[in-house]
Design an enzyme around this catalytic site. Sequence first.
Site, PDB file in Angstrom:
ATOM      1  N   ASP A  52       0.869  -1.180   0.000  1.00  0.00           N
ATOM      2  CA  ASP A  52       0.000   0.000   0.000  1.00  0.00           C
ATOM      3  C   ASP A  52       0.903   1.225   0.000  1.00  0.00           C
ATOM      4  OD1 ASP A  52      -1.894   1.895   0.341  1.00  0.00           O
ATOM      5  OD2 ASP A  52      -2.819   1.016   2.123  1.00  0.00           O
ATOM      6  N   ASP A  58      -2.565   2.619  -6.198  1.00  0.00           N
ATOM      7  CA  ASP A  58      -1.577   2.607  -5.116  1.00  0.00           C
ATOM      8  C   ASP A  58      -1.625   1.342  -4.251  1.00  0.00           C
ATOM      9  OD1 ASP A  58      -3.975   3.132  -3.966  1.00  0.00           O
ATOM     10  OD2 ASP A  58      -3.373   4.939  -2.900  1.00  0.00           O
ATOM     11  N   GLU A  59      -2.203   0.287  -4.769  1.00  0.00           N
ATOM     12  CA  GLU A  59      -2.276  -0.951  -3.977  1.00  0.00           C
ATOM     13  C   GLU A  59      -2.070  -2.164  -4.871  1.00  0.00           C
ATOM     14  OE1 GLU A  59      -5.554  -1.697  -1.064  1.00  0.00           O
ATOM     15  OE2 GLU A  59      -6.137   0.317  -1.679  1.00  0.00           O
TER      16      GLU A  59
END
Lengths: 415, 367
Positions: free
Chosen positions: A8, A104-105
């Site tokens: 993350d 973003d993950e």
Amino acid sequence: MRNILHVDLNAFYASVEQAEDKNLQGKPVAVAGDKEKRTGIILTASYEARRYGIKTGMTIGDALKLCRDLILVKPNFRRYVEYSNRVMDILRSFTPDVEVFSIDEAWLDVSGCEGLFGDGVEIANLIRKKIREELGITASVGVSYCKLMAKMASDLKKPDATSIIDEKDVPKIIWPMPVEELFGVGRRMKSRLNELGIFTIGDLANTPLSLLTNNFGKVGRYYWNYANGIDFSKVESSYDCIKGVGNSITTPKDLVDVKEISEIFMVLAESVGMRLRRMGFEGNVVEVVFRKSSFETIVRRHKVNEYIDTTVDIHSEALNLFLKNWDRSKIRLLGIRVTGLREKQKFEQISLFEDETKKKREKLDMCLDTIREKYGKYSVFRAITMQNDSNKTIRVLDKDEWIPMNSFNKGGGRI
Amino acid sequence: MWFICEKELLQEAINTVQKATSTKTTYPILEGIHIRATKDNKVTFTATDLDLGIETFIETEVYQEGATVVNSKLFGEFIRKLPNDKIIIKMENNNVYITCQKSEFVLLGNNPDEFPKLPTINENSMYEISQDLIKSMIRSTIFAIAQEETRPILTGVLFEVKDGKLSFVALDGYRLALKRYDIDSENEISAVIPGKTLNEISKILETTDEKAKITFTPNHILFNLGNTKVISRLLDGEFINYRQIIPEEYRLKVKVNRNELLDSIERASLLAREGKTNLIKFDIKDSNMIITSNSQLGKVYEEVNIELEGENLKIAFNSKYFLDVLRIIDSDEIYLEFTTNVSPCVVKKCNSDDYIYLVLPVRLVEE
């Protein structure tokens, strides 16, 4: 036992801006829409800004009240996509089994890679180091035996940290958490669970399964499994074949008026269309999801005769499909998704009946996309979205957000 | 109702009318076949989906008059699975007993009065055309009809008689197919026949010189093939003025062997298909036509010998639109006429002018 990692990126948009501009480092920074108007919202706040209580979704006005020195930066999505791609490349240098969940993950399945790079924790630390050194941003990494717990783990400690959840740790670490921290539990689900006296994830895990299935149908079983740390889903490396682009939104109030619904579809079509075009795709399947006020959720799909990527085409296909399947009951959630993707073609079959308006639509989209990229998502509106103030009240996330988790919706069950 | 008939005869009649039975209907009686036995030793079978109706009769021994409607699928499947022998069909109360050797099948009959009557048409046999010819005219044009309903009129084929010529025309916006034939008739007409009707009728038509009698009314067309009649609704509206579309002039003309071109494009389209695009490129230069195609999986290069009249040209097409025509055109040598790389290409036979195919190219967008 599998070895799953969840990565993350911390305060992603803000971190990228800080990495690009040294003057911003160590200072409260927020990436936000339109700062002149003070009505734009905060997309991401840096950790320095978060100390002042600034959160994603807050209006710029409110944020400035909390911190007068807050530095506002306009979003630069192209740059974020570039950073995201570089992060994913780093992840793929460890294993090809990388599932990109959003910008973003991502999940990684590193089972079997231990001989190469060390155990899960060592790989997690290597990943963090590489991201920090090569890109100047930070990541939290969760290490666990399944995707769900890896994701929960990456939330435990931020920024730039590795956290581990073992199967035997679930009761100790996860159960004391409030139930809304569980993946897939939204505000509405939280209050329904609270009504049943379920406040922590532990409460949920120790509730008899039958009580949950009676109340929530088969979705109840998913929640119960999740609460008990049971998740067998695979890390699916799907980055190269994104299946679709979609957005859904819970409406501010229940809707019955076709015009208002059409307006919301327009806002959604703009978001979906823009992302589709940014990625360079066009699709020939349009899906809509709508949830009635009774919480019955219906998903319908329709194959379009040609590949489309313009906002207006997506809107009209979605609206028609919706109208065909809508029984006039009140609506509380709407969503559009475009699938059947292929790369946008660099050529075009000439027709005897050339559609002159199509060129115009494409040009219009191109203009809007350019303006929005430069001056922010809310810098320009279609007049049609202003009739019921949808341009102000509807905020669509800039990342893929279809229905919380697909397994929940198989067969259109209740959520 | 009570009659006896040979299985093969019965089977053929069922196959013929079944082409008009509805599969998806909100009106269940349309899933049936109407059977009527009359004293003149005729048994007539009828099926319709309200757009298309087919009626056929067989001559056999009728012992008792009567009519009923039976489920088309069940009836057809059962008869098909019976041995080749005499079949006795007898109705008692509402049950239809089908007996053959040691098998007996009892089907529930429906009220024949509920079955919609086919429109009554006074046959004037405006045109008499050999079945063979109709079949070939359908085959040469039908693939070019529009598959989409955006312009409903284009889902049909234009049937036009004008200036002593019978023409079939189909177009979908990207290509046009025109087949014509000299006809000795004073009656001029222009009507659009639904693609579905023509598809079904081409299966019923036989490869024979025998004539089909065609009657038009303002809304219907009737094909009389002797024992079988096919009635179809016509499509409403004006067809596109196709004469305007076909260019009279060209800047270059290519003479090429049909088989060589077909084989080359077939190979090139293997890759074009993979890329979901069907894109093939022609580079016409002097005595060669170079055909290329590529996708993520690889690329193809093909050279075909040609005779070129006029200047060189680079142009791109959807390979499917070329394959469709090359597969049906009945001439060893063909002409391709071009003007620019964004205007239509016209395909003609070298030995006859009874067929014209026009296809629009693909515009390559420069990066």
